[in-house]
Scaffold this motif. Structure first.
Motif, PDB file in Angstrom:
ATOM      1  N   MET A   1       0.845  -1.180   0.000  1.00  0.00           N
ATOM      2  CA  MET A   1       0.000   0.000   0.000  1.00  0.00           C
ATOM      3  C   MET A   1       0.889   1.241   0.000  1.00  0.00           C
ATOM      4  O   MET A   1       1.946   1.263   0.632  1.00  0.00           O
ATOM      5  N   VAL A   2       0.462   2.278  -0.727  1.00  0.00           N
ATOM      6  CA  VAL A   2       1.215   3.521  -0.832  1.00  0.00           C
ATOM      7  C   VAL A   2       0.404   4.633  -0.175  1.00  0.00           C
ATOM      8  O   VAL A   2      -0.765   4.839  -0.512  1.00  0.00           O
ATOM      9  N   VAL A   3       1.018   5.354   0.759  1.00  0.00           N
ATOM     10  CA  VAL A   3       0.365   6.465   1.446  1.00  0.00           C
ATOM     11  C   VAL A   3       1.144   7.735   1.147  1.00  0.00           C
ATOM     12  O   VAL A   3       2.316   7.861   1.526  1.00  0.00           O
ATOM     13  N   ASP A   4       0.499   8.665   0.461  1.00  0.00           N
ATOM     14  CA  ASP A   4       1.155   9.910   0.085  1.00  0.00           C
ATOM     15  C   ASP A   4       0.077  10.946  -0.195  1.00  0.00           C
ATOM     16  O   ASP A   4      -1.024  10.603  -0.651  1.00  0.00           O
ATOM     17  N   ASP A   5       0.392  12.212   0.049  1.00  0.00           N
ATOM     18  CA  ASP A   5      -0.609  13.248  -0.179  1.00  0.00           C
ATOM     19  C   ASP A   5      -0.695  13.662  -1.639  1.00  0.00           C
ATOM     20  O   ASP A   5      -1.646  14.339  -2.037  1.00  0.00           O
ATOM     21  N   GLU A   6       0.280  13.256  -2.473  1.00  0.00           N
ATOM     22  CA  GLU A   6       0.292  13.636  -3.881  1.00  0.00           C
ATOM     23  C   GLU A   6      -0.264  12.503  -4.745  1.00  0.00           C
ATOM     24  O   GLU A   6       0.266  11.384  -4.735  1.00  0.00           O
ATOM     25  N   ALA A   7      -1.312  12.807  -5.498  1.00  0.00           N
ATOM     26  CA  ALA A   7      -1.941  11.796  -6.349  1.00  0.00           C
ATOM     27  C   ALA A   7      -0.966  11.249  -7.382  1.00  0.00           C
ATOM     28  O   ALA A   7      -1.005  10.052  -7.714  1.00  0.00           O
ATOM     29  N   LEU A   8      -0.067  12.090  -7.885  1.00  0.00           N
ATOM     30  CA  LEU A   8       0.888  11.653  -8.901  1.00  0.00           C
ATOM     31  C   LEU A   8       1.844  10.609  -8.336  1.00  0.00           C
ATOM     32  O   LEU A   8       2.185   9.630  -9.018  1.00  0.00           O
ATOM     33  N   VAL A   9       2.276  10.810  -7.104  1.00  0.00           N
ATOM     34  CA  VAL A   9       3.169   9.831  -6.468  1.00  0.00           C
ATOM     35  C   VAL A   9       2.425   8.515  -6.257  1.00  0.00           C
ATOM     36  O   VAL A   9       2.949   7.435  -6.562  1.00  0.00           O
ATOM     37  N   ARG A  10       1.210   8.587  -5.756  1.00  0.00           N
ATOM     38  CA  ARG A  10       0.447   7.368  -5.509  1.00  0.00           C
ATOM     39  C   ARG A  10       0.224   6.582  -6.802  1.00  0.00           C
ATOM     40  O   ARG A  10       0.438   5.366  -6.851  1.00  0.00           O
ATOM     41  N   SER A  11      -0.195   7.271  -7.851  1.00  0.00           N
ATOM     42  CA  SER A  11      -0.477   6.571  -9.112  1.00  0.00           C
ATOM     43  C   SER A  11       0.800   6.052  -9.750  1.00  0.00           C
ATOM     44  O   SER A  11       0.810   4.961 -10.333  1.00  0.00           O
ATOM     45  N   GLY A  12       1.883   6.805  -9.634  1.00  0.00           N
ATOM     46  CA  GLY A  12       3.149   6.356 -10.210  1.00  0.00           C
ATOM     47  C   GLY A  12       3.685   5.110  -9.532  1.00  0.00           C
ATOM     48  O   GLY A  12       4.100   4.150 -10.193  1.00  0.00           O
ATOM     49  N   PHE A  13       3.658   5.110  -8.212  1.00  0.00           N
ATOM     50  CA  PHE A  13       4.129   3.936  -7.472  1.00  0.00           C
ATOM     51  C   PHE A  13       3.225   2.738  -7.747  1.00  0.00           C
ATOM     52  O   PHE A  13       3.700   1.609  -7.883  1.00  0.00           O
ATOM     53  N   ARG A  14       1.925   2.966  -7.808  1.00  0.00           N
ATOM     54  CA  ARG A  14       0.996   1.869  -8.086  1.00  0.00           C
ATOM     55  C   ARG A  14       1.294   1.248  -9.456  1.00  0.00           C
ATOM     56  O   ARG A  14       1.347   0.019  -9.587  1.00  0.00           O
ATOM     57  N   MET A  15       1.498   2.081 -10.449  1.00  0.00           N
ATOM     58  CA  MET A  15       1.758   1.587 -11.793  1.00  0.00           C
ATOM     59  C   MET A  15       3.054   0.777 -11.846  1.00  0.00           C
ATOM     60  O   MET A  15       3.096  -0.314 -12.410  1.00  0.00           O
ATOM     61  N   ILE A  16       4.105   1.297 -11.233  1.00  0.00           N
ATOM     62  CA  ILE A  16       5.395   0.609 -11.249  1.00  0.00           C
ATOM     63  C   ILE A  16       5.312  -0.730 -10.527  1.00  0.00           C
ATOM     64  O   ILE A  16       5.776  -1.766 -11.021  1.00  0.00           O
ATOM     65  N   LEU A  17       4.716  -0.739  -9.343  1.00  0.00           N
ATOM     66  CA  LEU A  17       4.699  -1.954  -8.531  1.00  0.00           C
ATOM     67  C   LEU A  17       3.726  -2.994  -9.079  1.00  0.00           C
ATOM     68  O   LEU A  17       4.019  -4.196  -9.049  1.00  0.00           O
ATOM     69  N   ASN A  18       2.587  -2.571  -9.586  1.00  0.00           N
ATOM     70  CA  ASN A  18       1.644  -3.536 -10.153  1.00  0.00           C
ATOM     71  C   ASN A  18       2.185  -4.202 -11.410  1.00  0.00           C
ATOM     72  O   ASN A  18       1.740  -5.285 -11.782  1.00  0.00           O
ATOM     73  N   ALA A  19       3.153  -3.568 -12.056  1.00  0.00           N
ATOM     74  CA  ALA A  19       3.778  -4.159 -13.240  1.00  0.00           C
ATOM     75  C   ALA A  19       4.886  -5.145 -12.876  1.00  0.00           C
ATOM     76  O   ALA A  19       5.471  -5.774 -13.763  1.00  0.00           O
ATOM     77  N   SER A  20       5.146  -5.309 -11.572  1.00  0.00           N
ATOM     78  CA  SER A  20       6.224  -6.183 -11.109  1.00  0.00           C
ATOM     79  C   SER A  20       5.659  -7.523 -10.661  1.00  0.00           C
ATOM     80  O   SER A  20       4.612  -7.581 -10.013  1.00  0.00           O
ATOM     81  N   ASP A  21       6.342  -8.592 -11.008  1.00  0.00           N
ATOM     82  CA  ASP A  21       5.900  -9.938 -10.652  1.00  0.00           C
ATOM     83  C   ASP A  21       5.782 -10.100  -9.142  1.00  0.00           C
ATOM     84  O   ASP A  21       6.676  -9.713  -8.398  1.00  0.00           O
ATOM     85  N   GLY A  22       4.677 -10.671  -8.704  1.00  0.00           N
ATOM     86  CA  GLY A  22       4.519 -11.035  -7.303  1.00  0.00           C
ATOM     87  C   GLY A  22       4.144  -9.900  -6.373  1.00  0.00           C
ATOM     88  O   GLY A  22       4.110 -10.083  -5.161  1.00  0.00           O
ATOM     89  N   ILE A  23       3.876  -8.712  -6.922  1.00  0.00           N
ATOM     90  CA  ILE A  23       3.528  -7.562  -6.080  1.00  0.00           C
ATOM     91  C   ILE A  23       2.187  -7.008  -6.527  1.00  0.00           C
ATOM     92  O   ILE A  23       1.941  -6.830  -7.720  1.00  0.00           O
ATOM     93  N   GLU A  24       1.321  -6.740  -5.566  1.00  0.00           N
ATOM     94  CA  GLU A  24       0.036  -6.108  -5.845  1.00  0.00           C
ATOM     95  C   GLU A  24      -0.162  -4.928  -4.899  1.00  0.00           C
ATOM     96  O   GLU A  24      -0.037  -5.083  -3.679  1.00  0.00           O
ATOM     97  N   VAL A  25      -0.436  -3.772  -5.439  1.00  0.00           N
ATOM     98  CA  VAL A  25      -0.790  -2.616  -4.621  1.00  0.00           C
ATOM     99  C   VAL A  25      -2.280  -2.731  -4.321  1.00  0.00           C
ATOM    100  O   VAL A  25      -3.120  -2.534  -5.198  1.00  0.00           O
ATOM    101  N   VAL A  26      -2.608  -3.043  -3.082  1.00  0.00           N
ATOM    102  CA  VAL A  26      -4.006  -3.292  -2.729  1.00  0.00           C
ATOM    103  C   VAL A  26      -4.779  -1.999  -2.530  1.00  0.00           C
ATOM    104  O   VAL A  26      -6.013  -1.994  -2.610  1.00  0.00           O
ATOM    105  N   ALA A  27      -4.069  -0.896  -2.265  1.00  0.00           N
ATOM    106  CA  ALA A  27      -4.747   0.382  -2.055  1.00  0.00           C
ATOM    107  C   ALA A  27      -3.717   1.489  -2.027  1.00  0.00           C
ATOM    108  O   ALA A  27      -2.518   1.254  -1.809  1.00  0.00           O
ATOM    109  N   THR A  28      -4.171   2.714  -2.252  1.00  0.00           N
ATOM    110  CA  THR A  28      -3.395   3.913  -1.990  1.00  0.00           C
ATOM    111  C   THR A  28      -4.272   4.838  -1.160  1.00  0.00           C
ATOM    112  O   THR A  28      -5.494   4.722  -1.164  1.00  0.00           O
TER     113      THR A  28
END
Length: 223
Positions: free
Chosen positions: A1-28
């Protein structure tokens, strides 16, 4: 899970991590809603912004430490040095990294956290040590407890400070994971610290690592 006040940071981290094998961002989430979302989603790892305008990361971190099974938390910062970092580590964070971490390293760092390793940004780690020059062995009574460790426990402590998980430590020095776990437990007890990060910081202050760069070795190698 990614916690940040900036929507761009949250969406960027989600995109990078969800594209990685074995990792799922369950929420931001933003800071104010973070604790409630974490209780609902039960993430294994939380990347938590240390500075947020509504509820700061330290407040969220302390609240998470009261949970029956708190997640592993790494603090996010945009600065090479941040006056809150040391407080966060002492409050139970399992490391810290800069928001400009290379995308190809980010997933590896999350895996390190999930495996029980320590994650410290090399640049931020060096800045942290420079910012606390009085934390040497001569001025720090806590450092004296390092002398209570056996030679093998010192070996394990150095590898903890390099960011290795129990399995990686066992592979490095030819011990079973169970034996490493026992050594880690003994180290934390003898040093009177609450977790691996606090032990790693104490190892650096005691001069066990040789130079200021080794705490960042695991991150630089993508462990």
């Amino acid at each position: 899970m990614v916690v940040d006040d900036e929507a761009l940071v949250r969406s960027g981290f989600r995109m990078i991590l969800n594209a990685s094998d074995g990792i799922e961002v369950v929420a931001t989430a933003q800071g104010g809603e973070a604790a409630d979302v974490i209780r609902r989603e039960h993430p294994d790892v939380v990347l938590l912004d240390i500075r947020m305008p509504d509820v700061d990361g330290l407040t969220v971190l302390r609240e998470l430490q009261t949970l029956p099974t708190p997640p592993t938390v790494a603090m996010l910062t945009t600065f090479d040095t941040d006056e809150y970092i040391l407080t966060a580590l002492r409050s139970g964070a399992s490391g810290f990294l800069l928001k400009d971490t290379e995308p190809e390293q980010l997933a590896q760092l999350v895996r390190t956290l999930a495996a029980g390793g320590v994650v410290m940004s090399p640049k931020a780690s060096r800045a942290l040590l420079r910012g606390h020059p009085g934390a040497g062995a001569a001025q720090d009574p806590d450092v004296g407890r390092v002398n209570l460790l056996s030679d093998r426990e010192r070996d394990v402590l150095v590898l903890i400070a390099e960011g290795l998980s129990n399995a990686d430590i066992g592979a490095r020095i030819h011990l079973s994971p169970g034996t490493v776990k026992d050594h880690v437990s003994s180290i934390l007890t003898k040093l009177r610290v609450a977790g691996r990060v606090q032990a790693a910081l104490l190892a650096e202050r005691a001069g066990l690592l040789g130079n200021g760069d080794r705490a960042g070795t695991a991150q630089e190698n993508g462990r």
